[in-house]
Design a protein around this motif. Structure first.
Motif, PDB file in Angstrom:
ATOM      1  N   VAL A  92      40.864  30.857  34.655  1.00 33.75           N
ATOM      2  CA  VAL A  92      40.596  29.523  35.192  1.00 33.75           C
ATOM      3  C   VAL A  92      39.225  29.552  35.856  1.00 33.75           C
ATOM      4  CG1 VAL A  92      41.335  27.705  36.773  1.00 33.75           C
ATOM      5  CG2 VAL A  92      43.042  29.122  35.611  1.00 33.75           C
ATOM      6  N   VAL A  93      38.359  28.623  35.462  1.00 36.38           N
ATOM      7  CA  VAL A  93      36.993  28.587  35.993  1.00 36.38           C
ATOM      8  C   VAL A  93      36.806  27.294  36.781  1.00 36.38           C
ATOM      9  CG1 VAL A  93      34.552  28.775  35.434  1.00 36.38           C
ATOM     10  CG2 VAL A  93      36.245  29.882  33.962  1.00 36.38           C
ATOM     11  N   TRP A 102      28.977  29.714  46.470  1.00 36.52           N
ATOM     12  CA  TRP A 102      30.059  30.682  46.251  1.00 36.52           C
ATOM     13  C   TRP A 102      30.125  30.954  44.754  1.00 36.52           C
ATOM     14  CZ3 TRP A 102      33.234  32.210  50.516  1.00 36.52           C
ATOM     15  CH2 TRP A 102      32.937  31.556  51.717  1.00 36.52           C
ATOM     16  N   VAL A 103      29.796  32.181  44.353  1.00 37.87           N
ATOM     17  CA  VAL A 103      29.679  32.490  42.927  1.00 37.87           C
ATOM     18  C   VAL A 103      30.365  33.824  42.639  1.00 37.87           C
ATOM     19  CG1 VAL A 103      28.109  32.858  40.985  1.00 37.87           C
ATOM     20  CG2 VAL A 103      27.442  31.301  42.840  1.00 37.87           C
ATOM     21  N   GLY A 104      31.354  33.817  41.762  1.00 37.88           N
ATOM     22  CA  GLY A 104      31.984  35.074  41.372  1.00 37.88           C
ATOM     23  C   GLY A 104      33.463  34.939  41.103  1.00 37.88           C
ATOM     24  N   LYS A 105      34.108  36.074  40.943  1.00 34.28           N
ATOM     25  CA  LYS A 105      35.551  36.108  40.724  1.00 34.28           C
ATOM     26  C   LYS A 105      36.272  35.936  42.058  1.00 34.28           C
ATOM     27  CE  LYS A 105      39.011  38.546  37.979  1.00 34.28           C
ATOM     28  NZ  LYS A 105      39.300  39.708  37.093  1.00 34.28           N
ATOM     29  N   VAL A 112      39.902  28.177  30.522  1.00 32.59           N
ATOM     30  CA  VAL A 112      39.921  26.765  30.902  1.00 32.59           C
ATOM     31  C   VAL A 112      38.860  26.537  31.967  1.00 32.59           C
ATOM     32  CG1 VAL A 112      41.218  24.904  31.997  1.00 32.59           C
ATOM     33  CG2 VAL A 112      42.320  26.362  30.299  1.00 32.59           C
ATOM     34  N   ILE A 113      37.926  25.645  31.675  1.00 28.11           N
ATOM     35  CA  ILE A 113      36.881  25.251  32.614  1.00 28.11           C
ATOM     36  C   ILE A 113      37.289  23.935  33.246  1.00 28.11           C
ATOM     37  CG2 ILE A 113      34.448  24.611  32.876  1.00 28.11           C
ATOM     38  CD1 ILE A 113      33.930  26.128  30.205  1.00 28.11           C
ATOM     39  N   GLU A 164      40.649  34.089  38.290  1.00 25.33           N
ATOM     40  CA  GLU A 164      40.021  32.811  38.615  1.00 25.33           C
ATOM     41  C   GLU A 164      38.574  33.057  39.024  1.00 25.33           C
ATOM     42  OE1 GLU A 164      42.499  29.843  40.699  1.00 25.33           O
ATOM     43  OE2 GLU A 164      43.985  31.449  40.890  1.00 25.33           O
ATOM     44  N   TRP A 165      37.719  32.096  38.671  1.00 28.11           N
ATOM     45  CA  TRP A 165      36.281  32.240  38.847  1.00 28.11           C
ATOM     46  C   TRP A 165      35.714  30.960  39.435  1.00 28.11           C
ATOM     47  CZ3 TRP A 165      34.646  37.050  36.772  1.00 28.11           C
ATOM     48  CH2 TRP A 165      35.595  37.685  35.971  1.00 28.11           C
ATOM     49  N   ILE A 166      34.610  31.078  40.153  1.00 30.16           N
ATOM     50  CA  ILE A 166      34.050  29.885  40.793  1.00 30.16           C
ATOM     51  C   ILE A 166      32.537  29.949  40.895  1.00 30.16           C
ATOM     52  CG2 ILE A 166      34.264  30.830  43.151  1.00 30.16           C
ATOM     53  CD1 ILE A 166      34.901  27.951  44.090  1.00 30.16           C
ATOM     54  N   ALA A 167      31.914  28.769  40.790  1.00 33.38           N
ATOM     55  CA  ALA A 167      30.512  28.556  41.187  1.00 33.38           C
ATOM     56  C   ALA A 167      30.495  27.181  41.845  1.00 33.38           C
ATOM     57  CB  ALA A 167      29.578  28.612  39.989  1.00 33.38           C
TER      58      ALA A 167
END
Length: 544
Positions: A279-280, A431-434, A65-66, A474-477
């Motif tokens: 979850v992205v 902030w980029v990564g898991k 899910v993005i 969970e992941w984030i950029a």
């Protein structure tokens, strides 16, 4: 319509401001996405997918899910679907497709280079500073290449331009020249080409006001960001009809960790729930709403953006969209930026880099001061002679566009003003990564919930599965500090490869390690830095 202001209440019916306010909107620093009260010029006419799947039932489950449908979402989805193996991907958008920062910016692909290189070098070391600047610079050719691959170069007006930094303050120009020399010395052949023009030479070369004291020119880019994102997402929906879904007007309000009864995350939205092992978070400024550890680390800043008809003589300065500008007024006033559309009325897309505290009483509305500044600055920057007489409105040749915009835009110089939120990372880096479970504050789904596929058994009784992704999580950029066009695409591309569990050897050669999401960085960012203490990007030319 929630927080919306009706068009009849707006002095410009489709305006926003992109003059970044120096005071963060702390009241929404950890809130969910709001319905913006102003309409972005980019978003008219709306893409056919703008309100896709905005009603009815949600899918009950997805492999990924993005959350978010801007440039980060487009990059992530494109990479994931093209490199993955049959993953079911659902993109949730709180409002309309590409209605956030990407659809409200200036279409500027103009990376900070010499502006903050020296400051970065002091903070993260020479090697990492070089890597960060190279990462920014790589986005222009990357986006040009993607537009060509997608066959949308002309439609999105994606192009390289001459980028011109214009200085009106002598000490700032001298400091900029010094910073440029440091940058060129350290970067060597990787610095790129820069040319300095002083005084009268700068005024004549770029047809500027006599107030301009100097210019520094280099290679930059410009694009129609809304068309770019919506074109890519539209193509993905066609190419991956079973794998990819977009659900608009679907606000994600909370994320619950897995339980003994449900081994997945459960996302609660305004339209129901959906479960997933991945979850992205690609909501940029709104990321802290669902990831509380980022409160105080990523802050919102409201900016004002305008679309304006060019003065009749201005083509000699802007070359009908062949140049982009950044205007550095003074250390106390900040900077403004300008691109120009290469078709139609050749509208000037003009906004500003930072702003005084907001004076709007309506949440999400541009302030009077910022609107007044953006509406009147350009004839001063270019000078009365270079600006010329005011242009008269013309009727678009494209009947569809003409119908879609009829009665929306103002008929004077300023066609549209709108505002939107950008993010400010307090340590100046994305902030980029898991996201580790300690930071997320939620347990991750078990490894057994990893999306997988059956592979040929070694015997008639043996069945084996092959994982299609990395372990659930969970992941984030996010946190691009107003420079999303030179950070978001490749950050999200790298994030997709991480989620797929691919070998990151090549990625690690270009993705700065300083962008990683770690406990130590999160604690240090909030403990050490305060809003505005660590200026990033082009603002650093003012650190005299």
């Amino acid at each position: 319509m929630g927080n919306c202001v009706s068009r009849s209440q707006q002095p410009f019916s489709a305006f926003r401001s992109s003059y970044a306010e120096k005071k963060p909107e702390t009241s929404i620093s950890d809130s969910l996405p709001i319905a913006e009260p102003t309409t972005s010029f980019w978003s008219i006419p709306a893409a056919p997918i703008a309100t896709l799947n905005s009603q009815g039932n949600l899918p009950s489950h997805a492999d990924v899910v993005i959350i978010g449908s801007g440039i980060s979402g487009a990059s992530f989805a494109r990479t994931l679907l093209e490199r993955g193996d049959g993953l079911h991907v659902v993109m949730l958008e709180a409002h309309d497709v590409c209605s956030g920062a990407t659809g409200r910016n200036g279409g500027h692909i103009y990376p900070p280079t010499y502006h903050d290189y020296e400051d970065l070098k002091k903070r993260v070391g020479e090697d990492m500073a070089k890597k960060m600047v190279q990462f920014r610079k790589s986005h222009l050719d990357e986006i040009l290449g993607v537009a060509a691959e997608e066959g949308i170069t002309k439609y999105t007006q994606c192009r390289a331009v001459e980028g011109v930094d214009v200085y009106f303050d002598k000490p700032t120009f001298i400091e900029a020249q010094r910073k440029l020399k440091v940058y060129q010395r350290d970067m060597g052949k990787h610095a790129g080409s820069f040319t300095c023009f002083e005084g009268f030479e700068a005024q004549q070369k770029f047809h500027l006001s006599p107030l301009a004291v100097g210019c520094i020119s280099t290679r930059a880019g410009a694009i129609h960001p809304y068309r770019f994102v919506t074109s890519i997402l539209s193509r993905l929906l066609i190419d991956y009809p079973k794998e990819f879904e977009i659900c608009t007007r679907t606000l994600c309000t909370s994320i619950d960790e897995p339980t003994s009864r449900c081994p997945f995350y459960t996302l609660t939205t305004s339209r129901g729930t959906i479960t997933t092992p991945h979850v992205v978070h690609l909501t940029n400024v709104y990321a802290p709403a669902l990831l509380p550890f980022l409160k105080g680390a990523i802050l919102p800043v409201r900016e004002t953006m305008t679309a304006q008809r060019p003065g009749r003589n201005l083509h000699t300065s802007t070359l009908h969209g062949g140049r982009s500008f950044v205007f550095f007024d003074s250390p106390s006033k900040g900077f403004d930026y300008l691109t120009q559309l290469s078709e139609g009325e050749h509208e000037l897309m003009f906004g500003a880099g930072f702003e005084s505290p907001a004076d709007s009483r309506v949440k999400g509305m541009y302030g009077v001061h910022s609107a007044a500044h953006t509406g009147g600055a350009m004839p001063i920057y270019f000078g009365a002679e270079s600006w010329g007489a005011e242009a008269l409105p013309t009727t678009p040749k494209d009947d569809e566009d003409a119908g879609a915009s009829e009665g929306i835009w103002a008929e004077g110089r300023v066609k549209a003003i709108w505002s939107g939120l950008l993010s400010e990372s307090v340590d100046g880096m994305p902030w980029v990564g898991k996201v580790h479970v300690r930071l997320a504050g939620r347990k991750a789904p078990p490894a057994s919930s990893t999306p997988s596929t059956l592979i040929s058994p070694h015997s008639n009784t043996e069945r084996q599965k092959s994982a299609l992704t990395a372990a659930p999580g969970e992941w984030i950029a996010a946190g691009y500090s107003g420079e999303g066009m030179v950070h978001a695409w490749r950050s999200s591309q790298a994030l997709a490869l991480m989620l797929l569990g691919e070998d990151l050897t090549e990625v690690n050669t270009w993705l700065p390690e300083s962008f990683s999401v770690t406990d130590e960085r999160a604690e240090l960012a909030k403990r050490t830095f305060k809003p505005g203490v660590v200026p990033s990007g082009k603002k650093c030319v003012f650190s005299l």
